[in-house]
Design a protein around this motif. Sequence first.
Motif, PDB file in Angstrom:
ATOM      1  N   ALA A  41      37.815  43.572  41.200  1.00 42.87           N
ATOM      2  CA  ALA A  41      38.726  43.130  42.261  1.00 42.87           C
ATOM      3  C   ALA A  41      39.575  41.948  41.795  1.00 42.87           C
ATOM      4  O   ALA A  41      39.091  41.070  41.083  1.00 42.87           O
ATOM      5  CB  ALA A  41      37.939  42.744  43.506  1.00 42.87           C
ATOM      6  N   HIS A  42      40.839  41.944  42.220  1.00 43.55           N
ATOM      7  CA  HIS A  42      41.789  40.880  41.868  1.00 43.55           C
ATOM      8  C   HIS A  42      41.962  39.905  43.029  1.00 43.55           C
ATOM      9  O   HIS A  42      41.894  40.313  44.199  1.00 43.55           O
ATOM     10  CB  HIS A  42      43.164  41.480  41.564  1.00 43.55           C
ATOM     11  N   SER A  43      42.207  38.633  42.693  1.00 51.23           N
ATOM     12  CA  SER A  43      42.495  37.622  43.704  1.00 51.23           C
ATOM     13  C   SER A  43      43.795  36.916  43.324  1.00 51.23           C
ATOM     14  O   SER A  43      44.148  36.833  42.144  1.00 51.23           O
ATOM     15  CB  SER A  43      41.390  36.560  43.755  1.00 51.23           C
ATOM     16  N   TYR A  44      44.458  36.371  44.348  1.00 50.37           N
ATOM     17  CA  TYR A  44      45.740  35.691  44.129  1.00 50.37           C
ATOM     18  C   TYR A  44      45.840  34.512  45.090  1.00 50.37           C
ATOM     19  O   TYR A  44      45.545  34.651  46.280  1.00 50.37           O
ATOM     20  CB  TYR A  44      46.876  36.694  44.393  1.00 50.37           C
ATOM     21  N   ASN A  45      46.219  33.347  44.563  1.00 49.68           N
ATOM     22  CA  ASN A  45      46.287  32.164  45.442  1.00 49.68           C
ATOM     23  C   ASN A  45      47.644  31.459  45.400  1.00 49.68           C
ATOM     24  O   ASN A  45      47.734  30.266  45.651  1.00 49.68           O
ATOM     25  CB  ASN A  45      45.174  31.174  45.094  1.00 49.68           C
ATOM     26  N   GLY A  46      48.677  32.212  45.056  1.00 52.93           N
ATOM     27  CA  GLY A  46      50.024  31.639  45.080  1.00 52.93           C
ATOM     28  C   GLY A  46      50.475  31.133  43.722  1.00 52.93           C
ATOM     29  O   GLY A  46      51.657  31.101  43.440  1.00 52.93           O
ATOM     30  N   HIS A  47      49.539  30.706  42.873  1.00 57.91           N
ATOM     31  CA  HIS A  47      49.970  30.241  41.546  1.00 57.91           C
ATOM     32  C   HIS A  47      49.172  30.872  40.401  1.00 57.91           C
ATOM     33  O   HIS A  47      49.598  30.848  39.264  1.00 57.91           O
ATOM     34  CB  HIS A  47      49.952  28.710  41.447  1.00 57.91           C
ATOM     35  N   SER A  48      48.005  31.440  40.725  1.00 58.27           N
ATOM     36  CA  SER A  48      47.271  32.129  39.644  1.00 58.27           C
ATOM     37  C   SER A  48      46.671  33.425  40.171  1.00 58.27           C
ATOM     38  O   SER A  48      46.556  33.639  41.385  1.00 58.27           O
ATOM     39  CB  SER A  48      46.157  31.234  39.099  1.00 58.27           C
ATOM     40  N   ARG A  49      46.331  34.271  39.220  1.00 55.28           N
ATOM     41  CA  ARG A  49      45.694  35.544  39.555  1.00 55.28           C
ATOM     42  C   ARG A  49      44.390  35.594  38.768  1.00 55.28           C
ATOM     43  O   ARG A  49      44.319  35.135  37.634  1.00 55.28           O
ATOM     44  CB  ARG A  49      46.621  36.677  39.103  1.00 55.28           C
ATOM     45  N   GLN A  50      43.348  36.131  39.367  1.00 54.12           N
ATOM     46  CA  GLN A  50      42.112  36.298  38.602  1.00 54.12           C
ATOM     47  C   GLN A  50      41.476  37.629  38.970  1.00 54.12           C
ATOM     48  O   GLN A  50      41.726  38.178  40.038  1.00 54.12           O
ATOM     49  CB  GLN A  50      41.159  35.139  38.852  1.00 54.12           C
ATOM     50  N   TRP A  51      40.690  38.160  38.049  1.00 51.94           N
ATOM     51  CA  TRP A  51      40.092  39.470  38.312  1.00 51.94           C
ATOM     52  C   TRP A  51      38.663  39.502  37.772  1.00 51.94           C
ATOM     53  O   TRP A  51      38.363  38.975  36.704  1.00 51.94           O
ATOM     54  CB  TRP A  51      40.940  40.603  37.740  1.00 51.94           C
ATOM     55  N   ASN A  52      37.806  40.117  38.575  1.00 58.52           N
ATOM     56  CA  ASN A  52      36.388  40.242  38.207  1.00 58.52           C
ATOM     57  C   ASN A  52      36.212  41.291  37.121  1.00 58.52           C
ATOM     58  O   ASN A  52      36.999  42.239  37.021  1.00 58.52           O
ATOM     59  CB  ASN A  52      35.574  40.680  39.426  1.00 58.52           C
ATOM     60  N   ILE A  53      35.134  41.129  36.384  1.00 60.38           N
ATOM     61  CA  ILE A  53      34.832  42.099  35.340  1.00 60.38           C
ATOM     62  C   ILE A  53      34.629  43.502  35.943  1.00 60.38           C
ATOM     63  O   ILE A  53      34.056  43.642  37.023  1.00 60.38           O
ATOM     64  CB  ILE A  53      33.585  41.657  34.535  1.00 60.38           C
ATOM     65  N   SER A  54      35.144  44.537  35.231  1.00 64.36           N
ATOM     66  CA  SER A  54      35.004  45.917  35.718  1.00 64.36           C
ATOM     67  C   SER A  54      33.738  46.540  35.142  1.00 64.36           C
ATOM     68  O   SER A  54      33.791  47.523  34.391  1.00 64.36           O
ATOM     69  CB  SER A  54      36.222  46.742  35.287  1.00 64.36           C
ATOM     70  N   ASN A  55      32.619  45.953  35.460  1.00 62.50           N
ATOM     71  CA  ASN A  55      31.356  46.460  34.918  1.00 62.50           C
ATOM     72  C   ASN A  55      30.255  46.058  35.904  1.00 62.50           C
ATOM     73  O   ASN A  55      30.023  44.857  36.102  1.00 62.50           O
ATOM     74  CB  ASN A  55      31.130  45.820  33.532  1.00 62.50           C
ATOM     75  N   ASN A  56      29.609  47.034  36.536  1.00 65.65           N
ATOM     76  CA  ASN A  56      28.649  46.701  37.601  1.00 65.65           C
ATOM     77  C   ASN A  56      27.484  45.849  37.098  1.00 65.65           C
ATOM     78  O   ASN A  56      27.190  44.809  37.676  1.00 65.65           O
ATOM     79  CB  ASN A  56      28.136  47.969  38.288  1.00 65.65           C
ATOM     80  N   PRO A  57      26.771  46.253  36.018  1.00 65.09           N
ATOM     81  CA  PRO A  57      25.622  45.443  35.584  1.00 65.09           C
ATOM     82  C   PRO A  57      26.020  44.014  35.202  1.00 65.09           C
ATOM     83  O   PRO A  57      25.321  43.064  35.556  1.00 65.09           O
ATOM     84  CB  PRO A  57      25.077  46.197  34.361  1.00 65.09           C
ATOM     85  N   LEU A  58      27.159  43.847  34.506  1.00 64.80           N
ATOM     86  CA  LEU A  58      27.559  42.488  34.097  1.00 64.80           C
ATOM     87  C   LEU A  58      27.993  41.645  35.303  1.00 64.80           C
ATOM     88  O   LEU A  58      27.716  40.444  35.362  1.00 64.80           O
ATOM     89  CB  LEU A  58      28.680  42.540  33.054  1.00 64.80           C
ATOM     90  N   TYR A  59      28.616  42.287  36.264  1.00 61.10           N
ATOM     91  CA  TYR A  59      29.002  41.593  37.511  1.00 61.10           C
ATOM     92  C   TYR A  59      27.731  41.089  38.211  1.00 61.10           C
ATOM     93  O   TYR A  59      27.644  39.931  38.625  1.00 61.10           O
ATOM     94  CB  TYR A  59      29.778  42.581  38.401  1.00 61.10           C
ATOM     95  N   ILE A  60      26.740  41.967  38.293  1.00 62.01           N
ATOM     96  CA  ILE A  60      25.484  41.622  38.993  1.00 62.01           C
ATOM     97  C   ILE A  60      24.751  40.500  38.252  1.00 62.01           C
ATOM     98  O   ILE A  60      24.367  39.496  38.853  1.00 62.01           O
ATOM     99  CB  ILE A  60      24.590  42.890  39.125  1.00 62.01           C
TER     100      ILE A  60
END
Length: 376
Positions: free
Chosen positions: A264-283
């Motif tokens: 999932a991606h997030s945006y706060n007006g000046h930067s963008r960030q995205w979570n790793i696309s891997n379920n085990p590593l996310y957990i």
Amino acid sequence: MPGIYIHIPFCKQACNYCDFHFSTSLTTKDAFLNALKKEIEVQKEYLKGDKISTIYFGGGTPSLLSESELMNIFETLEKHFVISPDAEITLEANPDDLTKEKIKQLKATPINRLSIGIQSFYDEDLKLMNRAHNAKEAITAVKAAQDSGFENITIDLIYGIQTLTNSHWKNNLTAAFDLEVKHISAYCLTVEPKTAMAHQVKMGQLKNVDEHQSAEQFEIMLDKMKKNNFIQYEISNFCKQGFYSKHNSNYWRKENYLGLGPSAHSYNGHSRQWNISNNPLYIQSLEKGKLNVEKEELTAEQKYNEYILTSLRTMWGTDLNYIEQTFGKEYSAHSLTEAEKYVETKKVLHQKNKLLLSDEGKLFADKIASDLFIIK
Ligand code: SF4
């Protein structure tokens, strides 16, 4: 007001055209739900306490979650965020999950909008795409949801499918109108790299998408949507008056949003960030109370390019005054100069200091937007 997107990274089976992040193994579902709760807590300051106007469960297949699993997520969200009482809360659902019992359960949650992934009312198309449902289930699911009191329903359709003739596409649109849904998202099939469909095309087991046919089906769609009083408020999104998707409109208006869940991606007006696309590593990471994210600070050019890409696709168009005020005269002059050749050929309309795509221009939206970009 900002929104929250929650990515549920599981599917019953893999559709062959899909390049979203998902796993068909549900063995980590409980661990994922725990990690998600942790992430909600870790990210509670991301939107700076602003009231949340939309929540969107996407995926993957969020309709795989039970009522108690969904309620658990809502309880955690309510603990850490202020959610507007009239927030739009959407859940993506596949027709094969939407039994009467399941819909009753969903109605007991705060969800007030369903996005049903129908794609086609023809079984041959659904088989070709390896969807888990059939056409009959699609119709039954929409009717059952309406009978249970879900008024705000959107359905997804796909055109340009190798087996979809123009006459079948017309029938698909008629079937959607007959169901009296309030919103339709219609996407052109593209064969994305590394998908099963790309492999089938490469091996000669399936022909590629015919661009000419896709363009014809796009024109058929515009005509039929207009005749049925659907407003095209974005290239792929159509609705009856008053049923715009608040969540998507927030993206296009550059509102801040928080994305939760793997990929999932997030945006706060000046930067963008995205979570790793891997379920085990996310957990694993959230088990230690940490996010596994990549982040990029956006330059003025990136922000301008994103504004062009999203605004040009909407019926509100690209606002040259906004560009001048936000980025400076140099940027608005650049957009106007680059748009000139498209204004001359009537692919772009220049009205009241806005650039708007004509129906013909909509076929070339990506090319026109990229010509207006600033690449330094
Ligand atoms: S159900 Fe949706 S997310 Fe899952 S594989 Fe199919 S298209 Fe992709």
